[in-house]
Design an enzyme around this catalytic site. Structure first.
Site, PDB file in Angstrom:
ATOM      1  N   CYS A  52       0.853  -1.181   0.000  1.00 42.10           N
ATOM      2  CA  CYS A  52       0.000   0.000   0.000  1.00 42.10           C
ATOM      3  C   CYS A  52       0.891   1.233   0.000  1.00 42.10           C
ATOM      4  O   CYS A  52       1.784   1.357   0.841  1.00 42.10           O
ATOM      5  CB  CYS A  52      -0.901  -0.015   1.240  1.00 42.10           C
ATOM      6  SG  CYS A  52      -1.873   1.497   1.450  1.00 42.10           S
ATOM      7  N   CYS A  55       0.447   3.215   3.554  1.00 48.93           N
ATOM      8  CA  CYS A  55       0.936   2.727   4.849  1.00 48.93           C
ATOM      9  C   CYS A  55       2.012   1.651   4.765  1.00 48.93           C
ATOM     10  O   CYS A  55       2.594   1.293   5.779  1.00 48.93           O
ATOM     11  CB  CYS A  55      -0.240   2.212   5.686  1.00 48.93           C
ATOM     12  SG  CYS A  55      -0.899   0.617   5.136  1.00 48.93           S
ATOM     13  N   CYS A 101      -7.243  -1.212   1.517  1.00 53.64           N
ATOM     14  CA  CYS A 101      -6.193  -1.732   2.383  1.00 53.64           C
ATOM     15  C   CYS A 101      -6.802  -1.917   3.772  1.00 53.64           C
ATOM     16  O   CYS A 101      -7.400  -0.993   4.324  1.00 53.64           O
ATOM     17  CB  CYS A 101      -5.038  -0.744   2.436  1.00 53.64           C
ATOM     18  SG  CYS A 101      -3.754  -1.171   3.634  1.00 53.64           S
ATOM     19  N   CYS A 104      -4.983   0.558   6.579  1.00 51.10           N
ATOM     20  CA  CYS A 104      -5.185   2.012   6.678  1.00 51.10           C
ATOM     21  C   CYS A 104      -6.462   2.503   6.010  1.00 51.10           C
ATOM     22  O   CYS A 104      -6.726   3.697   5.986  1.00 51.10           O
ATOM     23  CB  CYS A 104      -3.983   2.758   6.119  1.00 51.10           C
ATOM     24  SG  CYS A 104      -3.810   2.661   4.326  1.00 51.10           S
ATOM     25  N   CYS A 126      -8.586  -5.218  -9.917  1.00 51.36           N
ATOM     26  CA  CYS A 126      -8.200  -4.112 -10.790  1.00 51.36           C
ATOM     27  C   CYS A 126      -7.748  -2.977  -9.875  1.00 51.36           C
ATOM     28  O   CYS A 126      -8.571  -2.298  -9.259  1.00 51.36           O
ATOM     29  CB  CYS A 126      -9.408  -3.724 -11.636  1.00 51.36           C
ATOM     30  SG  CYS A 126      -9.060  -2.454 -12.845  1.00 51.36           S
TER      31      CYS A 126
END
Length: 140
Positions: A52, A55, A101, A104, A126
């Site tokens: 991510c 984070c 995510c 976060c 996607c």
């Protein structure tokens, strides 16, 4: 499947604005979408882990990435189900499943099923390139 972000990755919206670029903030925090075929990872063959961008949580591995020719990086599975969370998305006049995510709560993209891709899961995550950061595998 995680229900809420972890406390260690929670920030105020102002803190997110301070650490993310305008484009990153729009996609990650406002559930925007980058233009198709504009992201850095759509066709990147590098072996490694996709984390991510907000984070640093590990979300996808390059081994699950495939060419869906859709304009965004596509994966057939997350690194583990507890790394992402799913939200029903009825914007844009259709029903989709948003992927965030789990650490976060940043927007990653959407997951689609039943499209007939020759993958083990028949799913296409996607994902916006701008939502990710690729850490190459040093042993590859």
């Amino acid at each position: 499947m995680a229900d809420t972000p972890t406390a260690s990755a929670q920030r105020t919206e102002q803190e997110w604005r301070d650490i993310l670029s305008t484009e990153e903030y729009h996609v990650l925090r406002e559930a925007g979408t980058e233009r198709p075929f504009s992201g850095e990872y759509e066709n990147d063959p590098t072996v490694g882990v996709y984390t991510c961008r907000a984070c640093g949580a590990e979300l996808f591995r390059s081994e699950t990435k495939f060419d869906a020719a859709c304009g965004w990086p596509s994966f057939y599975a997350p690194l583990a189900e507890d790394r992402v969370r799913y939200i029903k998305d009825t914007t844009m006049g259709m029903e989709r499943v948003e992927v965030r995510c789990a650490a976060c709560d940043s927007h990653m993209g959407h997951v689609f099923g039943g499209e007939g891709f020759p993958t083990p899961t028949d799913l296409r995550y996607c994902i916006n390139s701008i939502s990710l950061r690729l850490t190459p595998d040093a042993s590859a």
